[in-house]
Each structure stands twice: as structure tokens, then as C-alpha cells.
Design a protein around this motif. Sequence first.
Motif, PDB file in Angstrom:
ATOM      1  N   ALA A   1       0.841  -1.200   0.000  1.00  0.00           N
ATOM      2  CA  ALA A   1       0.000   0.000   0.000  1.00  0.00           C
ATOM      3  C   ALA A   1       0.873   1.246   0.000  1.00  0.00           C
ATOM      4  CB  ALA A   1      -0.908  -0.005   1.226  1.00  0.00           C
ATOM      5  N   PRO A   2       0.385   2.345  -0.539  1.00  0.00           N
ATOM      6  CA  PRO A   2       1.170   3.572  -0.540  1.00  0.00           C
ATOM      7  C   PRO A   2       1.437   4.034   0.889  1.00  0.00           C
ATOM      8  CG  PRO A   2      -1.019   3.951  -1.448  1.00  0.00           C
ATOM      9  CD  PRO A   2      -0.904   2.499  -1.173  1.00  0.00           C
ATOM     10  N   SER A   3       2.623   4.560   1.109  1.00  0.00           N
ATOM     11  CA  SER A   3       2.996   4.967   2.465  1.00  0.00           C
ATOM     12  C   SER A   3       2.537   6.393   2.748  1.00  0.00           C
ATOM     13  CB  SER A   3       4.514   4.890   2.629  1.00  0.00           C
ATOM     14  OG  SER A   3       5.123   5.840   1.804  1.00  0.00           O
ATOM     15  N   ASN A   4       2.436   6.720   4.010  1.00  0.00           N
ATOM     16  CA  ASN A   4       2.134   8.084   4.416  1.00  0.00           C
ATOM     17  C   ASN A   4       3.378   8.937   4.235  1.00  0.00           C
ATOM     18  OD1 ASN A   4      -0.450   7.475   5.191  1.00  0.00           O
ATOM     19  ND2 ASN A   4       0.127   7.008   7.290  1.00  0.00           N
ATOM     20  N   ASP A   5       3.218  10.151   3.816  1.00  0.00           N
ATOM     21  CA  ASP A   5       4.353  11.037   3.618  1.00  0.00           C
ATOM     22  C   ASP A   5       4.476  12.057   4.743  1.00  0.00           C
ATOM     23  OD1 ASP A   5       4.911   9.727   1.303  1.00  0.00           O
ATOM     24  OD2 ASP A   5       3.992  11.217   0.003  1.00  0.00           O
ATOM     25  N   TYR A   6       3.815  11.801   5.875  1.00  0.00           N
ATOM     26  CA  TYR A   6       3.837  12.776   6.951  1.00  0.00           C
ATOM     27  C   TYR A   6       5.232  12.971   7.526  1.00  0.00           C
ATOM     28  CZ  TYR A   6       4.113   8.901  10.234  1.00  0.00           C
ATOM     29  OH  TYR A   6       4.516   7.791  10.915  1.00  0.00           O
ATOM     30  N   HIS A   7       6.101  11.973   7.401  1.00  0.00           N
ATOM     31  CA  HIS A   7       7.451  12.060   7.946  1.00  0.00           C
ATOM     32  C   HIS A   7       8.419  12.788   7.013  1.00  0.00           C
ATOM     33  CE1 HIS A   7       7.401   8.512   5.398  1.00  0.00           C
ATOM     34  NE2 HIS A   7       8.688   8.727   5.195  1.00  0.00           N
ATOM     35  N   MET A   8       8.003  13.061   5.789  1.00  0.00           N
ATOM     36  CA  MET A   8       8.864  13.752   4.827  1.00  0.00           C
ATOM     37  C   MET A   8       8.726  15.259   5.022  1.00  0.00           C
ATOM     38  SD  MET A   8       8.220  11.414   1.457  1.00  0.00           S
ATOM     39  CE  MET A   8       9.193  12.453   0.413  1.00  0.00           C
ATOM     40  N   LEU A   9       9.843  15.907   5.275  1.00  0.00           N
ATOM     41  CA  LEU A   9       9.839  17.356   5.467  1.00  0.00           C
ATOM     42  C   LEU A   9      10.111  18.047   4.145  1.00  0.00           C
ATOM     43  CD1 LEU A   9      11.881  17.499   8.769  1.00  0.00           C
ATOM     44  CD2 LEU A   9       9.434  17.815   8.493  1.00  0.00           C
ATOM     45  N   PRO A  10       9.478  19.170   3.887  1.00  0.00           N
ATOM     46  CA  PRO A  10       9.731  19.876   2.630  1.00  0.00           C
ATOM     47  C   PRO A  10      11.134  20.496   2.613  1.00  0.00           C
ATOM     48  CG  PRO A  10       8.255  21.139   4.020  1.00  0.00           C
ATOM     49  CD  PRO A  10       8.472  19.825   4.701  1.00  0.00           C
ATOM     50  N   VAL A  11      11.615  20.734   1.436  1.00  0.00           N
ATOM     51  CA  VAL A  11      12.934  21.334   1.240  1.00  0.00           C
ATOM     52  C   VAL A  11      12.909  22.779   1.744  1.00  0.00           C
ATOM     53  CG1 VAL A  11      14.605  21.999  -0.536  1.00  0.00           C
ATOM     54  CG2 VAL A  11      13.347  19.861  -0.746  1.00  0.00           C
ATOM     55  N   THR A  12      13.990  23.199   2.406  1.00  0.00           N
ATOM     56  CA  THR A  12      14.056  24.582   2.885  1.00  0.00           C
ATOM     57  C   THR A  12      14.484  25.503   1.744  1.00  0.00           C
ATOM     58  OG1 THR A  12      16.374  24.434   3.553  1.00  0.00           O
ATOM     59  CG2 THR A  12      14.718  23.793   5.197  1.00  0.00           C
ATOM     60  N   ASP A  13      14.222  26.794   1.916  1.00  0.00           N
ATOM     61  CA  ASP A  13      14.618  27.780   0.905  1.00  0.00           C
ATOM     62  C   ASP A  13      16.127  27.813   0.736  1.00  0.00           C
ATOM     63  OD1 ASP A  13      11.999  28.479   0.421  1.00  0.00           O
ATOM     64  OD2 ASP A  13      12.029  30.150   1.850  1.00  0.00           O
ATOM     65  N   ARG A  14      16.857  27.736   1.842  1.00  0.00           N
ATOM     66  CA  ARG A  14      18.321  27.749   1.775  1.00  0.00           C
ATOM     67  C   ARG A  14      18.853  26.548   1.009  1.00  0.00           C
ATOM     68  NH1 ARG A  14      21.401  28.867   7.218  1.00  0.00           N
ATOM     69  NH2 ARG A  14      23.093  28.998   5.746  1.00  0.00           N
ATOM     70  N   GLN A  15      18.280  25.374   1.265  1.00  0.00           N
ATOM     71  CA  GLN A  15      18.692  24.176   0.540  1.00  0.00           C
ATOM     72  C   GLN A  15      18.468  24.359  -0.956  1.00  0.00           C
ATOM     73  OE1 GLN A  15      16.346  21.042   2.426  1.00  0.00           O
ATOM     74  NE2 GLN A  15      18.231  19.925   2.820  1.00  0.00           N
ATOM     75  N   MET A  16      17.306  24.868  -1.307  1.00  0.00           N
ATOM     76  CA  MET A  16      16.961  25.022  -2.718  1.00  0.00           C
ATOM     77  C   MET A  16      17.892  26.016  -3.407  1.00  0.00           C
ATOM     78  SD  MET A  16      15.246  23.488  -4.671  1.00  0.00           S
ATOM     79  CE  MET A  16      14.063  23.270  -5.887  1.00  0.00           C
ATOM     80  N   ARG A  17      18.169  27.142  -2.739  1.00  0.00           N
ATOM     81  CA  ARG A  17      19.080  28.128  -3.337  1.00  0.00           C
ATOM     82  C   ARG A  17      20.468  27.537  -3.535  1.00  0.00           C
ATOM     83  NH1 ARG A  17      17.751  33.014   0.543  1.00  0.00           N
ATOM     84  NH2 ARG A  17      17.919  31.222   1.836  1.00  0.00           N
ATOM     85  N   TYR A  18      20.960  26.816  -2.514  1.00  0.00           N
ATOM     86  CA  TYR A  18      22.290  26.221  -2.601  1.00  0.00           C
ATOM     87  C   TYR A  18      22.334  25.152  -3.694  1.00  0.00           C
ATOM     88  CZ  TYR A  18      26.762  24.354  -0.952  1.00  0.00           C
ATOM     89  OH  TYR A  18      28.065  23.953  -0.864  1.00  0.00           O
ATOM     90  N   ALA A  19      21.289  24.322  -3.768  1.00  0.00           N
ATOM     91  CA  ALA A  19      21.233  23.284  -4.800  1.00  0.00           C
ATOM     92  C   ALA A  19      21.192  23.901  -6.197  1.00  0.00           C
ATOM     93  CB  ALA A  19      20.017  22.395  -4.572  1.00  0.00           C
ATOM     94  N   ARG A  20      20.440  24.998  -6.355  1.00  0.00           N
ATOM     95  CA  ARG A  20      20.389  25.668  -7.661  1.00  0.00           C
ATOM     96  C   ARG A  20      21.747  26.236  -8.047  1.00  0.00           C
ATOM     97  NH1 ARG A  20      14.695  28.372  -6.441  1.00  0.00           N
ATOM     98  NH2 ARG A  20      13.367  26.731  -7.290  1.00  0.00           N
ATOM     99  N   ALA A  21      22.478  26.775  -7.069  1.00  0.00           N
ATOM    100  CA  ALA A  21      23.817  27.300  -7.352  1.00  0.00           C
ATOM    101  C   ALA A  21      24.751  26.169  -7.777  1.00  0.00           C
ATOM    102  CB  ALA A  21      24.372  28.016  -6.116  1.00  0.00           C
ATOM    103  N   ILE A  22      24.680  25.034  -7.092  1.00  0.00           N
ATOM    104  CA  ILE A  22      25.507  23.876  -7.463  1.00  0.00           C
ATOM    105  C   ILE A  22      25.125  23.393  -8.853  1.00  0.00           C
ATOM    106  CG2 ILE A  22      25.976  21.449  -6.948  1.00  0.00           C
ATOM    107  CD1 ILE A  22      25.626  22.166  -3.972  1.00  0.00           C
TER     108      ILE A  22
END
Length: 109
Positions: free
Chosen positions: A12-33
Motif C-alpha cells: 500500500a502507498p505509504s504516508n508522507d507525513y514524515h517527509m519534510l519539505p525542502v528549505t529555501d536555503r537548501q533550494m538556493r544552494y542546490a540551484r547554485a551547485i
Amino acid sequence: MTNAARQSWYDAPSNDYHMLPVTDRQMRYARAIAQQSALEIPVEAQRDRRAMSQWISAHKQDDPSPFANYPTGKQVAFAERISRSKRRPIPSECFRDKHMMSRWIDTNK
């Protein structure tokens, strides 16, 4: 519970409640990389904070700074708390090598 019922529960599909969304800082850093390396950020990494952290770790450039190998402030603070509670001194060489500090923390928790 029968084996068929157990198997359907695992599939069965799992619950995604334990998955945290990406932070803005992470996204900016990943885009720069990604921009520097001409890479694309996987969709899974854009949705999950842990997956994004793993992607960043795998693709970031090495820091040429002489202080790059020093332990972080959080690492030192945690080690000092352990040191006070266990009444054990932290070896001075641990303050110059983050891997040694990590090993000391792991052995003295």
C-alpha cells in the motif's frame, strides 16, 4: 492476519507525513551547485529535505579552506556537553579534525 493481507499492507502507498519539505536555503544552494556544474536537480530531491541534503552532499565542491576540516560549532558544543556530563576531557587534537571529534563523540555518548 493472513499472508495475503500482510502483503497488501506492505504494498500500500505509504504516508508522507514524515517527509519534510525542502528549505529555501537548501533550494538556493542546490540551484547554485546545479548551475555551476550544469546538472539538473531530481524531482524527488526537490520534494524531500533528506533527499535534497544527500544530493547536495554528493555534488558540492570541496572546500579548499584550511579550516574546512575543523569541527563545526554544533559538534564542539555537543562534545563539550558530553565531556561535562561524563567528566571526561576532550583531546586537543579533536578540536582540529572533525572526523576525530565525531569518533570521540560516538565513543563517549
